[in-house]
Design a protein around this motif. Sequence first.
Motif, PDB file in Angstrom:
ATOM      1  N   ILE A   1       0.836  -1.191   0.000  1.00 60.25           N
ATOM      2  CA  ILE A   1       0.000   0.000   0.000  1.00 60.25           C
ATOM      3  C   ILE A   1       0.875   1.247   0.000  1.00 60.25           C
ATOM      4  CG2 ILE A   1      -1.885   1.219   1.152  1.00 60.25           C
ATOM      5  CD1 ILE A   1      -1.255  -2.137   2.513  1.00 60.25           C
ATOM      6  N   ASP A   2       0.585   2.163  -0.922  1.00 57.67           N
ATOM      7  CA  ASP A   2       1.219   3.481  -0.943  1.00 57.67           C
ATOM      8  C   ASP A   2       0.131   4.498  -0.613  1.00 57.67           C
ATOM      9  OD1 ASP A   2       2.284   5.978  -1.608  1.00 57.67           O
ATOM     10  OD2 ASP A   2       3.625   5.112  -3.112  1.00 57.67           O
ATOM     11  N   TYR A   3       0.167   5.029   0.594  1.00 54.22           N
ATOM     12  CA  TYR A   3      -0.873   5.955   1.037  1.00 54.22           C
ATOM     13  C   TYR A   3      -0.745   7.323   0.386  1.00 54.22           C
ATOM     14  CZ  TYR A   3      -2.588   2.652   4.474  1.00 54.22           C
ATOM     15  OH  TYR A   3      -3.161   1.555   5.066  1.00 54.22           O
ATOM     16  N   GLN A   4       0.424   7.648  -0.140  1.00 53.62           N
ATOM     17  CA  GLN A   4       0.601   8.939  -0.779  1.00 53.62           C
ATOM     18  C   GLN A   4      -0.163   9.023  -2.096  1.00 53.62           C
ATOM     19  OE1 GLN A   4       4.650  10.258  -1.008  1.00 53.62           O
ATOM     20  NE2 GLN A   4       4.228  11.818  -2.539  1.00 53.62           N
ATOM     21  N   VAL A   5      -0.077   7.970  -2.902  1.00 53.61           N
ATOM     22  CA  VAL A   5      -0.756   7.974  -4.201  1.00 53.61           C
ATOM     23  C   VAL A   5      -2.013   7.098  -4.188  1.00 53.61           C
ATOM     24  CG1 VAL A   5       1.392   8.417  -5.414  1.00 53.61           C
ATOM     25  CG2 VAL A   5       0.664   6.057  -5.081  1.00 53.61           C
ATOM     26  N   LYS A   6      -2.370   6.548  -3.025  1.00 53.44           N
ATOM     27  CA  LYS A   6      -3.554   5.723  -2.850  1.00 53.44           C
ATOM     28  C   LYS A   6      -3.532   4.526  -3.808  1.00 53.44           C
ATOM     29  CE  LYS A   6      -6.399   9.468  -1.056  1.00 53.44           C
ATOM     30  NZ  LYS A   6      -7.684  10.208  -1.144  1.00 53.44           N
ATOM     31  N   GLN A   7      -2.415   3.827  -3.791  1.00 49.50           N
ATOM     32  CA  GLN A   7      -2.214   2.670  -4.664  1.00 49.50           C
ATOM     33  C   GLN A   7      -2.118   1.408  -3.823  1.00 49.50           C
ATOM     34  OE1 GLN A   7       1.294   2.931  -7.073  1.00 49.50           O
ATOM     35  NE2 GLN A   7       0.991   0.959  -8.056  1.00 49.50           N
ATOM     36  N   VAL A   8      -2.784   0.344  -4.273  1.00 53.08           N
ATOM     37  CA  VAL A   8      -2.770  -0.940  -3.577  1.00 53.08           C
ATOM     38  C   VAL A   8      -2.454  -2.032  -4.590  1.00 53.08           C
ATOM     39  CG1 VAL A   8      -4.135  -2.630  -2.285  1.00 53.08           C
ATOM     40  CG2 VAL A   8      -4.448  -0.172  -1.861  1.00 53.08           C
ATOM     41  N   GLN A   9      -1.487  -2.910  -4.245  1.00 56.66           N
ATOM     42  CA  GLN A   9      -1.161  -4.060  -5.074  1.00 56.66           C
ATOM     43  C   GLN A   9      -1.189  -5.310  -4.202  1.00 56.66           C
ATOM     44  OE1 GLN A   9       2.317  -3.634  -7.598  1.00 56.66           O
ATOM     45  NE2 GLN A   9       2.175  -1.414  -7.528  1.00 56.66           N
ATOM     46  N   ARG A  10      -1.672  -6.428  -4.777  1.00 56.76           N
ATOM     47  CA  ARG A  10      -1.809  -7.665  -4.004  1.00 56.76           C
ATOM     48  C   ARG A  10      -1.239  -8.840  -4.775  1.00 56.76           C
ATOM     49  NH1 ARG A  10      -5.445  -7.651   0.242  1.00 56.76           N
ATOM     50  NH2 ARG A  10      -6.146  -9.794  -0.124  1.00 56.76           N
ATOM     51  N   TRP A  11      -0.613  -9.768  -4.036  1.00 53.93           N
ATOM     52  CA  TRP A  11      -0.071 -11.002  -4.599  1.00 53.93           C
ATOM     53  C   TRP A  11      -0.488 -12.164  -3.696  1.00 53.93           C
ATOM     54  CZ3 TRP A  11       2.428  -6.422  -4.890  1.00 53.93           C
ATOM     55  CH2 TRP A  11       3.014  -6.069  -6.115  1.00 53.93           C
ATOM     56  N   PRO A  12      -0.778 -13.325  -4.253  1.00 54.99           N
ATOM     57  CA  PRO A  12      -0.964 -14.509  -3.397  1.00 54.99           C
ATOM     58  C   PRO A  12       0.310 -14.764  -2.588  1.00 54.99           C
ATOM     59  CG  PRO A  12      -1.669 -14.951  -5.652  1.00 54.99           C
ATOM     60  CD  PRO A  12      -0.949 -13.635  -5.685  1.00 54.99           C
ATOM     61  N   ILE A  13       0.153 -15.181  -1.365  1.00 53.24           N
ATOM     62  CA  ILE A  13       1.309 -15.437  -0.512  1.00 53.24           C
ATOM     63  C   ILE A  13       2.255 -16.438  -1.164  1.00 53.24           C
ATOM     64  CG2 ILE A  13       2.067 -16.478   1.668  1.00 53.24           C
ATOM     65  CD1 ILE A  13      -0.384 -15.272   2.969  1.00 53.24           C
ATOM     66  N   GLY A  14       1.697 -17.444  -1.819  1.00 59.04           N
ATOM     67  CA  GLY A  14       2.530 -18.470  -2.442  1.00 59.04           C
ATOM     68  C   GLY A  14       3.399 -17.958  -3.561  1.00 59.04           C
ATOM     69  N   ASN A  15       3.096 -16.777  -4.106  1.00 53.15           N
ATOM     70  CA  ASN A  15       3.886 -16.196  -5.185  1.00 53.15           C
ATOM     71  C   ASN A  15       4.888 -15.170  -4.673  1.00 53.15           C
ATOM     72  OD1 ASN A  15       2.424 -17.725  -6.932  1.00 53.15           O
ATOM     73  ND2 ASN A  15       1.211 -16.056  -7.761  1.00 53.15           N
ATOM     74  N   SER A  16       5.096 -15.144  -3.378  1.00 50.89           N
ATOM     75  CA  SER A  16       6.000 -14.179  -2.772  1.00 50.89           C
ATOM     76  C   SER A  16       7.218 -14.881  -2.193  1.00 50.89           C
ATOM     77  CB  SER A  16       5.283 -13.427  -1.641  1.00 50.89           C
ATOM     78  OG  SER A  16       6.210 -12.781  -0.795  1.00 50.89           O
ATOM     79  N   PRO A  17       8.397 -14.246  -2.252  1.00 49.79           N
ATOM     80  CA  PRO A  17       9.569 -14.839  -1.604  1.00 49.79           C
ATOM     81  C   PRO A  17       9.392 -14.982  -0.104  1.00 49.79           C
ATOM     82  CG  PRO A  17      10.013 -12.581  -2.270  1.00 49.79           C
ATOM     83  CD  PRO A  17       8.705 -12.960  -2.901  1.00 49.79           C
ATOM     84  N   LEU A  18       8.483 -14.177   0.465  1.00 50.87           N
ATOM     85  CA  LEU A  18       8.255 -14.262   1.900  1.00 50.87           C
ATOM     86  C   LEU A  18       7.502 -15.524   2.299  1.00 50.87           C
ATOM     87  CD1 LEU A  18       7.297 -10.547   2.656  1.00 50.87           C
ATOM     88  CD2 LEU A  18       9.522 -11.660   2.905  1.00 50.87           C
ATOM     89  N   SER A  19       6.995 -16.279   1.321  1.00 44.91           N
ATOM     90  CA  SER A  19       6.257 -17.491   1.664  1.00 44.91           C
ATOM     91  C   SER A  19       7.127 -18.498   2.403  1.00 44.91           C
ATOM     92  CB  SER A  19       5.671 -18.132   0.406  1.00 44.91           C
ATOM     93  OG  SER A  19       6.696 -18.558  -0.475  1.00 44.91           O
ATOM     94  N   VAL A  20       8.429 -18.449   2.188  1.00 47.26           N
ATOM     95  CA  VAL A  20       9.326 -19.358   2.912  1.00 47.26           C
ATOM     96  C   VAL A  20       9.270 -19.089   4.411  1.00 47.26           C
ATOM     97  CG1 VAL A  20      11.394 -17.913   2.738  1.00 47.26           C
ATOM     98  CG2 VAL A  20      11.628 -20.381   2.884  1.00 47.26           C
TER      99      VAL A  20
END
Length: 206
Positions: A89-108
Amino acid sequence: MNIRILSALAAPMAIVAAQPATAQTTDIARVQQHLRALDSMVADFSQTDRQGRVLTGTMTLKRPGRIRFQYEEGVPLLIVSDGRALTLIDYQVKQVQRWPIGNSPLSVLLDPSRDITRYARLRPTGDPRILSVEARDPRRPEYGVITLAFLRDASAPAGLRLQGWVALDSQGNRTTIRLSNQRFNVPVADSAFRWTDPRRTGANQR
């Protein structure tokens, strides 16, 4: 501030089918034990992008599936996972992006059921105190590479302390996260992973 500087954090998980030697098998198994013993963690973090820009804040993790990167005061950015999707989330430009957890490196870090011995390998560090675990998929270069660094520490879960990671996307954008003041298996409320949608009229909270 543009949310693009965080893209390497949320790039899809890079996976490699490793065929480790005995020593690698032992150390990878130790990393697996650490991750499965880690129910929650709170830590300070420092994030550095390829231009050398540095942001700091607090990372809160609660498994399965939840994590929050709360940036320093004055930075209108937030990364949070509610257990289903990782949201930037970027509150300055009011932008939101979402990814499935399984498609993120943080899923490990977020999914204790994943068997990292199937998709990760050790990288040499030159320091016996440090374990460096790399994940990549040479067949999917757009997934990039993520490398996690652990310090051997008898006081941490399974004798390892996560020190941070480096994510490199296919365009060469590098994001480095360094952790400090790690606190393991501390109470964390579910409310820590809620966020306010900036696209709603008058929403300006983080």
